[in-house]
Design a protein around this motif. Sequence first.
Motif, PDB file in Angstrom:
ATOM      1  N   LEU A   1       0.808  -1.210   0.007  1.00 59.41           N
ATOM      2  CA  LEU A   1       0.247   0.007  -0.040  1.00 59.41           C
ATOM      3  C   LEU A   1       0.848   1.144  -0.043  1.00 59.41           C
ATOM      4  O   LEU A   1       0.329   2.409  -0.137  1.00 59.41           O
ATOM      5  CB  LEU A   1      -0.744   0.158   1.257  1.00 59.41           C
ATOM      6  N   HIS A   2       2.220   1.233   0.224  1.00 62.26           N
ATOM      7  CA  HIS A   2       2.995   2.232   0.266  1.00 62.26           C
ATOM      8  C   HIS A   2       3.941   1.912  -0.817  1.00 62.26           C
ATOM      9  O   HIS A   2       3.621   1.934  -2.260  1.00 62.26           O
ATOM     10  CB  HIS A   2       3.883   2.137   1.702  1.00 62.26           C
TER      11      HIS A   2
ATOM     12  N   ARG B   1      -7.878  -4.081  -5.814  1.00 61.25           N
ATOM     13  CA  ARG B   1      -7.698  -2.401  -5.937  1.00 61.25           C
ATOM     14  C   ARG B   1      -6.966  -2.435  -7.246  1.00 61.25           C
ATOM     15  O   ARG B   1      -6.223  -3.213  -7.806  1.00 61.25           O
ATOM     16  CB  ARG B   1      -6.762  -1.947  -4.833  1.00 61.25           C
ATOM     17  N   LEU B   2      -7.121  -0.982  -7.821  1.00 52.00           N
ATOM     18  CA  LEU B   2      -6.251  -0.674  -9.067  1.00 52.00           C
ATOM     19  C   LEU B   2      -5.084  -0.221  -8.374  1.00 52.00           C
ATOM     20  O   LEU B   2      -5.025   0.894  -7.968  1.00 52.00           O
ATOM     21  CB  LEU B   2      -6.975   0.104  -9.884  1.00 52.00           C
TER      22      LEU B   2
ATOM     23  N   GLY C   1      -1.368   1.615  -7.922  1.00 55.26           N
ATOM     24  CA  GLY C   1      -0.928   2.827  -8.570  1.00 55.26           C
ATOM     25  C   GLY C   1      -1.945   3.971  -8.647  1.00 55.26           C
ATOM     26  O   GLY C   1      -1.684   5.004  -9.244  1.00 55.26           O
ATOM     27  N   PHE C   2      -3.155   3.474  -7.936  1.00 58.03           N
ATOM     28  CA  PHE C   2      -4.173   4.497  -8.042  1.00 58.03           C
ATOM     29  C   PHE C   2      -4.739   4.845  -6.789  1.00 58.03           C
ATOM     30  O   PHE C   2      -4.802   4.139  -5.469  1.00 58.03           O
ATOM     31  CB  PHE C   2      -5.510   4.127  -8.817  1.00 58.03           C
TER      32      PHE C   2
ATOM     33  N   ARG D   1      -3.639   8.976  -0.080  1.00 59.74           N
ATOM     34  CA  ARG D   1      -4.497   9.597   1.124  1.00 59.74           C
ATOM     35  C   ARG D   1      -4.732  11.031   0.945  1.00 59.74           C
ATOM     36  O   ARG D   1      -5.823  11.684   1.529  1.00 59.74           O
ATOM     37  CB  ARG D   1      -3.527   9.182   2.419  1.00 59.74           C
TER      38      ARG D   1
ATOM     39  N   TYR E   1     -16.890   5.157 -10.731  1.00 60.95           N
ATOM     40  CA  TYR E   1     -16.361   4.584  -9.463  1.00 60.95           C
ATOM     41  C   TYR E   1     -15.137   5.324  -9.005  1.00 60.95           C
ATOM     42  O   TYR E   1     -14.950   5.738  -7.800  1.00 60.95           O
ATOM     43  CB  TYR E   1     -15.911   3.041  -9.594  1.00 60.95           C
TER      44      TYR E   1
ATOM     45  N   ARG F   1     -14.687   8.622  -6.067  1.00 60.37           N
ATOM     46  CA  ARG F   1     -13.703   8.535  -5.092  1.00 60.37           C
ATOM     47  C   ARG F   1     -12.646   9.292  -5.066  1.00 60.37           C
ATOM     48  O   ARG F   1     -11.469   9.037  -4.280  1.00 60.37           O
ATOM     49  CB  ARG F   1     -13.446   6.889  -4.834  1.00 60.37           C
TER      50      ARG F   1
ATOM     51  N   ASN G   1      -1.191   7.615  -9.083  1.00 60.38           N
ATOM     52  CA  ASN G   1      -0.102   8.300  -8.349  1.00 60.38           C
ATOM     53  C   ASN G   1       1.130   7.853  -8.634  1.00 60.38           C
ATOM     54  O   ASN G   1       1.487   7.443  -9.744  1.00 60.38           O
ATOM     55  CB  ASN G   1      -0.389   7.666  -6.826  1.00 60.38           C
TER      56      ASN G   1
HETATM   57  N1  CMC Z   1      -8.411   0.919  -6.485  1.00 59.13           N
HETATM   58  C1  CMC Z   1      -9.772   0.910  -5.972  1.00 59.13           C
HETATM   59  N2  CMC Z   1     -10.298   1.462  -5.360  1.00 59.13           N
HETATM   60  C2  CMC Z   1      -9.825   2.018  -4.398  1.00 59.13           C
HETATM   61  C3  CMC Z   1      -8.340   2.424  -4.606  1.00 59.13           C
HETATM   62  C4  CMC Z   1      -7.708   1.668  -5.423  1.00 59.13           C
HETATM   63  N3  CMC Z   1      -6.360   2.084  -5.973  1.00 59.13           N
HETATM   64  N4  CMC Z   1      -8.042   3.251  -3.466  1.00 59.13           N
HETATM   65  C5  CMC Z   1      -9.070   3.676  -2.897  1.00 59.13           C
HETATM   66  N5  CMC Z   1     -10.081   3.011  -3.237  1.00 59.13           N
HETATM   67  C6  CMC Z   1     -11.396   2.963  -2.759  1.00 59.13           C
HETATM   68  C7  CMC Z   1     -11.466   2.075  -1.466  1.00 59.13           C
HETATM   69  O1  CMC Z   1     -11.767   0.905  -1.716  1.00 59.13           O
HETATM   70  C8  CMC Z   1     -12.678   3.067  -0.895  1.00 59.13           C
HETATM   71  O2  CMC Z   1     -13.745   2.869  -1.265  1.00 59.13           O
HETATM   72  P1  CMC Z   1     -15.317   2.769  -0.618  1.00 59.13           P
HETATM   73  O3  CMC Z   1     -15.237   4.284  -0.192  1.00 59.13           O
HETATM   74  O4  CMC Z   1     -16.135   2.124  -1.406  1.00 59.13           O
HETATM   75  O5  CMC Z   1     -15.069   1.976   0.530  1.00 59.13           O
HETATM   76  C9  CMC Z   1     -12.209   4.610  -1.278  1.00 59.13           C
HETATM   77  O6  CMC Z   1     -11.679   4.352  -2.429  1.00 59.13           O
HETATM   78  C10 CMC Z   1     -11.306   5.280  -0.283  1.00 59.13           C
HETATM   79  O7  CMC Z   1     -10.209   4.369  -0.078  1.00 59.13           O
HETATM   80  P2  CMC Z   1      -9.248   4.290   1.218  1.00 59.13           P
HETATM   81  O8  CMC Z   1      -8.723   2.976   1.317  1.00 59.13           O
HETATM   82  O9  CMC Z   1     -10.207   4.842   2.533  1.00 59.13           O
HETATM   83  O10 CMC Z   1      -8.453   5.390   1.113  1.00 59.13           O
HETATM   84  P3  CMC Z   1      -7.024   5.772   1.898  1.00 59.13           P
HETATM   85  O11 CMC Z   1      -6.584   7.154   1.687  1.00 59.13           O
HETATM   86  O12 CMC Z   1      -6.905   4.947   3.364  1.00 59.13           O
HETATM   87  O13 CMC Z   1      -5.868   4.730   0.846  1.00 59.13           O
HETATM   88  C11 CMC Z   1      -4.233   4.333  -0.556  1.00 59.13           C
HETATM   89  C12 CMC Z   1      -4.952   5.392   0.129  1.00 59.13           C
HETATM   90  C13 CMC Z   1      -3.290   4.821  -1.447  1.00 59.13           C
HETATM   91  C14 CMC Z   1      -3.684   3.333   0.633  1.00 59.13           C
HETATM   92  C15 CMC Z   1      -5.430   3.615  -1.548  1.00 59.13           C
HETATM   93  O14 CMC Z   1      -5.778   4.636  -2.487  1.00 59.13           O
HETATM   94  C16 CMC Z   1      -4.627   2.286  -2.266  1.00 59.13           C
HETATM   95  O15 CMC Z   1      -4.859   1.206  -1.554  1.00 59.13           O
HETATM   96  N6  CMC Z   1      -4.098   2.571  -3.595  1.00 59.13           N
HETATM   97  C17 CMC Z   1      -3.216   1.484  -4.068  1.00 59.13           C
HETATM   98  C18 CMC Z   1      -2.142   1.281  -3.560  1.00 59.13           C
HETATM   99  C19 CMC Z   1      -1.192   2.314  -4.028  1.00 59.13           C
HETATM  100  O16 CMC Z   1      -1.095   2.627  -5.277  1.00 59.13           O
HETATM  101  N7  CMC Z   1      -0.231   2.861  -3.232  1.00 59.13           N
HETATM  102  C20 CMC Z   1       0.729   3.835  -3.583  1.00 59.13           C
HETATM  103  C21 CMC Z   1       0.391   5.049  -2.671  1.00 59.13           C
HETATM  104  S1  CMC Z   1       1.592   6.514  -3.384  1.00 59.13           S
HETATM  105  C22 CMC Z   1       3.082   6.188  -3.124  1.00 59.13           C
HETATM  106  C23 CMC Z   1       3.273   5.815  -1.270  1.00 59.13           C
HETATM  107  O17 CMC Z   1       2.563   6.330  -0.722  1.00 59.13           O
HETATM  108  O18 CMC Z   1       4.241   5.074  -1.234  1.00 59.13           O
END
Ligand code: CMC
Length: 429
Positions: free
Chosen positions: A267-268, A301-302, A304-305, A308, A352, A356, A361
């Motif tokens: 996730l990071h 999850r998708l 790279g999308f 926070r 979708y 959201r 990213n």
């Molecule tokens: N694909 C599909 N749905 C998503 C995604 C995604 N990548 N990210 C968030 N959502 C949905 C999630 O299911 C939720 O939907 P609902 O409200 O229906 O339950 C809503 O969007 C909000 O998501 P969240 O998990 O509460 O958001 P968060 O701020 O806690 O998480 C995140 C942020 C980066 C962990 C998350 O967007 C994610 O898991 N992304 C994919 C992993 C990723 O690309 N991480 C790299 C982040 S950037 C570099 C870094 O930090 O290192």
Amino acid sequence: MGKESLTIIDNRTGAKYELPIENGAIRAMDLRQIKVGEDDFGLLSYDPAFKNTASCQSSITYIDGDKGILHYRGYPIEQLAERATFLEVAYLILYGELPNQQQLDQWVFDITHHTLVHENLRIFLEGFRYDAHPMGILISSVAALSTFYPEARNIFDPESVELQTRRLVAKMPTIAAFAYRHRMGLRYSYPDNDLSYTGNFLNMMFKMTELKYKPNPILERALDVLWILHADHEQNCSTTVMRAVGSSHADPYVAVAAAAAALYGPLHGGANEAVLRMLREIGDTSNIPEFMESVKRGERRLMGFGHRVYKNYDPRARIIKEIAHQVFEVTGRNPMLDIALELEKIALNEDYFVKRRLYPNVDFYSGIIYQALGLPTSMFTVMFAIPRTVGWLAQWREMLQDPEQKIARPRQLYVGQGKREWIPIEERA
Ligand code: CMC
């Protein structure tokens, strides 16, 4: 604008409190005075995952997530990516100002002359299995550096802090490259002081039988920009770990190892590796609709999308997309790019993702570039950890100088059993 304060009425008691607002925040400790009786501990704020809690004051990195803005020490990321070198940005992040020529020359000289690692560390590295994940090697080897430099525990000795800072910035690429070559079964390539920070990294990664490695200037610059983009990102998961571990006054090597461990997760920083695995699994643009349906059904999850903080776009992703094209002119187009572009196009128009506020990213395109450079996916998060070491160190140094900081120790809301009596084992259900 009215008075900079917040009035709270506790409906349990009818008591009224006035809390000052400073920099757009109230102090959580000001809530403690809100009590229902003499033996009440006082009101806590509950914030799992720190979604609305500032844990420090910082003057390093500024992010406006709604506008997609990122500044290091006040300088927009776009300007730094266009004009600066990675080591120049590292100096800026660590010391607060851009270096003048003399300062930059000295800084580059110092980093260049700390790139070698003790030969015992090389032997330590050889103890890992041939297929050990390079992040596991990196995390353990950085922690092991703590045993080579016991004076690093003098965290309030400015001279020691400077020395360990230089050592860490200088040695991370060396350890990273050695981890890669260990996995590949290749003889380690030692640092070359004639080369730039990123040029030398390419030398330590890819030098084969040639007497002198000559990095491709376009790839060398692309790496410089990628590392500038990854150098700091304020209070993310790994930086929070760096500060938390550092707050117990542990030495910077073990604190960086802990921060790198936090970065490892998918996730990071582990997301760049996860993106590539996802693109490989999709395999062809014709499989995208089915894949997107499973994302929308919440089955996956998708990668790279989403972010926070960024809810508009990630400014780093925009710059990386441009670099990808420059890199592909040298390496040839990575076929994964077509799948990524198509995924992005669809996602940006799908309800979708729009609802959201999910955008590409920093990790969405970086993996595609790393793959084009010839790196195995297991090295992608390592490529993030090298530049982020600068941010971790800057944040750690800032924390040590902050008189308000103490050992990090959050509160909890206990929701478990009340007191109960011991049950002998024969009587348990
Ligand atoms: N694909 C599909 N749905 C998503 C995604 C995604 N990548 N990210 C968030 N959502 C949905 C999630 O299911 C939720 O939907 P609902 O409200 O229906 O339950 C809503 O969007 C909000 O998501 P969240 O998990 O509460 O958001 P968060 O701020 O806690 O998480 C995140 C942020 C980066 C962990 C998350 O967007 C994610 O898991 N992304 C994919 C992993 C990723 O690309 N991480 C790299 C982040 S950037 C570099 C870094 O930090 O290192």
